[in-house]
Design a protein around this motif. Structure first.
Motif, PDB file in Angstrom:
ATOM      1  N   SER A  65      10.559   4.601  -0.485  1.00 36.57           N
ATOM      2  CA  SER A  65      10.027   3.702   0.546  1.00 36.57           C
ATOM      3  C   SER A  65       8.540   3.530   0.302  1.00 36.57           C
ATOM      4  N   ALA A  66       7.956   2.587   1.023  1.00 34.09           N
ATOM      5  CA  ALA A  66       6.511   2.409   0.932  1.00 34.09           C
ATOM      6  C   ALA A  66       5.790   3.663   1.426  1.00 34.09           C
ATOM      7  N   ALA A  67       6.298   4.259   2.502  1.00 35.45           N
ATOM      8  CA  ALA A  67       5.687   5.472   3.054  1.00 35.45           C
ATOM      9  C   ALA A  67       5.724   6.608   2.038  1.00 35.45           C
ATOM     10  N   ASP A  68       6.832   6.737   1.352  1.00 31.37           N
ATOM     11  CA  ASP A  68       6.976   7.765   0.325  1.00 31.37           C
ATOM     12  C   ASP A  68       5.990   7.521  -0.816  1.00 31.37           C
ATOM     13  N   ALA A  69       5.827   6.272  -1.202  1.00 30.13           N
ATOM     14  CA  ALA A  69       4.960   5.934  -2.340  1.00 30.13           C
ATOM     15  C   ALA A  69       3.510   6.329  -2.087  1.00 30.13           C
ATOM     16  N   VAL A  70       3.003   6.091  -0.879  1.00 28.25           N
ATOM     17  CA  VAL A  70       1.574   6.305  -0.624  1.00 28.25           C
ATOM     18  C   VAL A  70       1.246   7.723  -0.169  1.00 28.25           C
ATOM     19  N   GLN A  71       2.262   8.565  -0.037  1.00 26.47           N
ATOM     20  CA  GLN A  71       2.001   9.926   0.411  1.00 26.47           C
ATOM     21  C   GLN A  71       1.087  10.642  -0.591  1.00 26.47           C
ATOM     22  N   GLY A  72      -0.062  11.056  -0.140  1.00 28.25           N
ATOM     23  CA  GLY A  72      -1.002  11.777  -0.998  1.00 28.25           C
ATOM     24  C   GLY A  72      -1.769  10.908  -1.974  1.00 28.25           C
ATOM     25  N   ALA A  73      -1.584   9.595  -1.910  1.00 25.32           N
ATOM     26  CA  ALA A  73      -2.255   8.706  -2.870  1.00 25.32           C
ATOM     27  C   ALA A  73      -3.726   8.533  -2.525  1.00 25.32           C
ATOM     28  N   GLY A  74      -4.563   8.512  -3.565  1.00 27.77           N
ATOM     29  CA  GLY A  74      -5.975   8.251  -3.376  1.00 27.77           C
ATOM     30  C   GLY A  74      -6.322   6.804  -3.662  1.00 27.77           C
ATOM     31  N   ILE A  75      -5.486   6.149  -4.477  1.00 29.09           N
ATOM     32  CA  ILE A  75      -5.668   4.731  -4.804  1.00 29.09           C
ATOM     33  C   ILE A  75      -4.331   4.034  -4.620  1.00 29.09           C
ATOM     34  N   ILE A  76      -4.323   2.952  -3.898  1.00 31.57           N
ATOM     35  CA  ILE A  76      -3.117   2.147  -3.695  1.00 31.57           C
ATOM     36  C   ILE A  76      -3.382   0.772  -4.285  1.00 31.57           C
ATOM     37  N   ILE A  77      -2.487   0.319  -5.152  1.00 24.98           N
ATOM     38  CA  ILE A  77      -2.620  -0.997  -5.757  1.00 24.98           C
ATOM     39  C   ILE A  77      -1.518  -1.888  -5.204  1.00 24.98           C
ATOM     40  N   SER A  78      -1.919  -2.887  -4.446  1.00 24.73           N
ATOM     41  CA  SER A  78      -0.952  -3.821  -3.871  1.00 24.73           C
ATOM     42  C   SER A  78      -0.807  -5.001  -4.813  1.00 24.73           C
ATOM     43  N   ALA A  79       0.394  -5.158  -5.367  1.00 21.97           N
ATOM     44  CA  ALA A  79       0.659  -6.210  -6.358  1.00 21.97           C
ATOM     45  C   ALA A  79       2.014  -6.841  -6.050  1.00 21.97           C
ATOM     46  N   VAL A  80       2.063  -7.582  -4.980  1.00 23.63           N
ATOM     47  CA  VAL A  80       3.322  -8.190  -4.533  1.00 23.63           C
ATOM     48  C   VAL A  80       3.214  -9.710  -4.645  1.00 23.63           C
ATOM     49  N   THR A  81       4.238 -10.406  -4.198  1.00 21.16           N
ATOM     50  CA  THR A  81       4.149 -11.862  -4.167  1.00 21.16           C
ATOM     51  C   THR A  81       3.130 -12.270  -3.114  1.00 21.16           C
ATOM     52  N   ALA A  82       2.484 -13.404  -3.323  1.00 17.53           N
ATOM     53  CA  ALA A  82       1.402 -13.824  -2.429  1.00 17.53           C
ATOM     54  C   ALA A  82       1.833 -13.870  -0.965  1.00 17.53           C
ATOM     55  N   ALA A  83       3.037 -14.380  -0.718  1.00 14.29           N
ATOM     56  CA  ALA A  83       3.505 -14.527   0.655  1.00 14.29           C
ATOM     57  C   ALA A  83       3.683 -13.185   1.361  1.00 14.29           C
ATOM     58  N   SER A  84       3.796 -12.099   0.587  1.00 14.38           N
ATOM     59  CA  SER A  84       4.086 -10.786   1.176  1.00 14.38           C
ATOM     60  C   SER A  84       2.888  -9.857   1.195  1.00 14.38           C
ATOM     61  N   SER A  85       1.703 -10.345   0.868  1.00 16.51           N
ATOM     62  CA  SER A  85       0.555  -9.453   0.707  1.00 16.51           C
ATOM     63  C   SER A  85       0.186  -8.721   2.000  1.00 16.51           C
ATOM     64  N   ARG A  86       0.174  -9.442   3.121  1.00 15.79           N
ATOM     65  CA  ARG A  86      -0.191  -8.792   4.378  1.00 15.79           C
ATOM     66  C   ARG A  86       0.892  -7.809   4.816  1.00 15.79           C
ATOM     67  N   GLU A  87       2.146  -8.199   4.635  1.00 15.44           N
ATOM     68  CA  GLU A  87       3.257  -7.332   5.017  1.00 15.44           C
ATOM     69  C   GLU A  87       3.266  -6.058   4.182  1.00 15.44           C
ATOM     70  N   ALA A  88       2.870  -6.163   2.920  1.00 15.19           N
ATOM     71  CA  ALA A  88       2.816  -4.983   2.066  1.00 15.19           C
ATOM     72  C   ALA A  88       1.799  -3.980   2.609  1.00 15.19           C
ATOM     73  N   ALA A  89       0.640  -4.474   3.007  1.00 18.06           N
ATOM     74  CA  ALA A  89      -0.378  -3.595   3.587  1.00 18.06           C
ATOM     75  C   ALA A  89       0.099  -3.007   4.914  1.00 18.06           C
ATOM     76  N   GLN A  90       0.746  -3.833   5.693  1.00 19.78           N
ATOM     77  CA  GLN A  90       1.242  -3.383   6.999  1.00 19.78           C
ATOM     78  C   GLN A  90       2.286  -2.287   6.837  1.00 19.78           C
ATOM     79  N   SER A  91       3.076  -2.357   5.757  1.00 22.33           N
ATOM     80  CA  SER A  91       4.152  -1.379   5.555  1.00 22.33           C
ATOM     81  C   SER A  91       3.630   0.027   5.276  1.00 22.33           C
ATOM     82  N   VAL A  92       2.365   0.128   4.836  1.00 25.24           N
ATOM     83  CA  VAL A  92       1.823   1.458   4.531  1.00 25.24           C
ATOM     84  C   VAL A  92       0.761   1.915   5.522  1.00 25.24           C
ATOM     85  N   GLN A  93       0.314   1.032   6.384  1.00 25.29           N
ATOM     86  CA  GLN A  93      -0.825   1.326   7.260  1.00 25.29           C
ATOM     87  C   GLN A  93      -0.675   2.643   8.020  1.00 25.29           C
TER      88      GLN A  93
END
Length: 258
Positions: A65-93
């Motif tokens: 999951s997105a939550a699993d991916a960012v656990q303990g991460a110091g750098i997050i690289i968001s590289a999704v489709t343009a239409a989903s950019s805000r939702e991608a950030a929201q999924s990990v906030q």
């Protein structure tokens, strides 16, 4: 700001693992620069098989999951489709800890990036990133522009990973604006060049037109336009006669940047 392993390598999480994410991860893997995790909404589906294989090849753990991916991460690289950019950030906030660096490399408007930065607030060190060259072959070393209040702090951290980042400004949206306006010229030239050579192919004068372009246009423009044509050519198999598909290989220095 940056969580690291005991060996000093940063933990990097990719949200979205398409072409850009895979290329950056592959470069970082070959440089032995980081521990990496990735999440893509296609991972649980058959359509994500190639992504999972790419993750395995680059030593990237694919998360559940997105939550699993960012656990303990110091750098997050968001590289999704343009239409989903805000939702991608929201999924990990809600799952961010320690104010990690959030590199928004998505090709979206300055307003969208400003909105995303405001939404994340103090949960992340948000950086507006513009990728300003083809992601291949340089991969993680592809030139990037950074913008945001913390861009001058983040730039050296990316340089330590072998990434090529320069400062576009301290305001979120500055890098996105440069890329957007720049693209009017770059993508316009590429589209016109492609149309030009399709017409040249049908007229049987490809070599003559290629020679003329080499003589009349700066090498950087010619190489960038040639790269677009070179990459697009296979997709034209149904409309371009076989003998004309050899044009990119006959174009000499114009095609050398592939």
């Amino acid at each position: 700001m940056t969580n690291t392993m005991a060996n000093g390598k940063p933990r990097i999480a990719f949200i979205g693992f398409g072409e850009a994410g895979q290329a950056i991860a592959g470069g970082l893997h070959d440089a032995d620069a980081a521990q990496m995790t990735a999440w893509d909404i296609l991972f649980p589906h058959a359509a994500g098989n190639n992504m999972r294989r790419a993750a395995d090849a680059s030593g990237v753990r694919y998360a559940t999951s997105a939550a699993d991916a960012v656990q303990g991460a110091g750098i997050i690289i968001s590289a999704v489709t343009a239409a989903s950019s805000r939702e991608a950030a929201q999924s990990v906030q809600a799952h961010l800890r320690g104010r990690p660096i959030f590199l928004d490399i998505n090709s979206v408007s300055p307003g969208r990036k400003q909105d995303t930065a405001k939404m994340l607030g103090s949960a992340a060190c948000y950086i507006d990133v513009a990728v300003v060259a083809p992601i291949h072959p340089a991969r993680h070393q592809t030139p990037m522009l950074l913008a945001g209040p913390d861009s001058r702090v983040v730039a050296p951290k990316l340089a330590a990973l072998g990434m090529r980042a320069s400062i576009a400004g301290t305001e979120v949206g500055a890098a996105a604006a440069i890329k957007m306006v720049r693209s009017v010229m770059i993508k316009g030239i590429e589209a016109l060049t492609l149309e030009c050579f399709l017409a040249a192919a049908r007229a049987g004068v490809i070599d003559e037109v290629a020679a003329s372009m080499r003589n009349n246009y700066p090498a950087s423009i010619g190489q960038r336009s040639s790269l677009t044509i070179w990459n697009a050519w296979p997709s034209m198999a149904s409309v371009v006669p076989p003998k004309w598909r050899k044009w990119p290989k006959r174009c000499g220095s114009l095609a050398s940047s592939r």
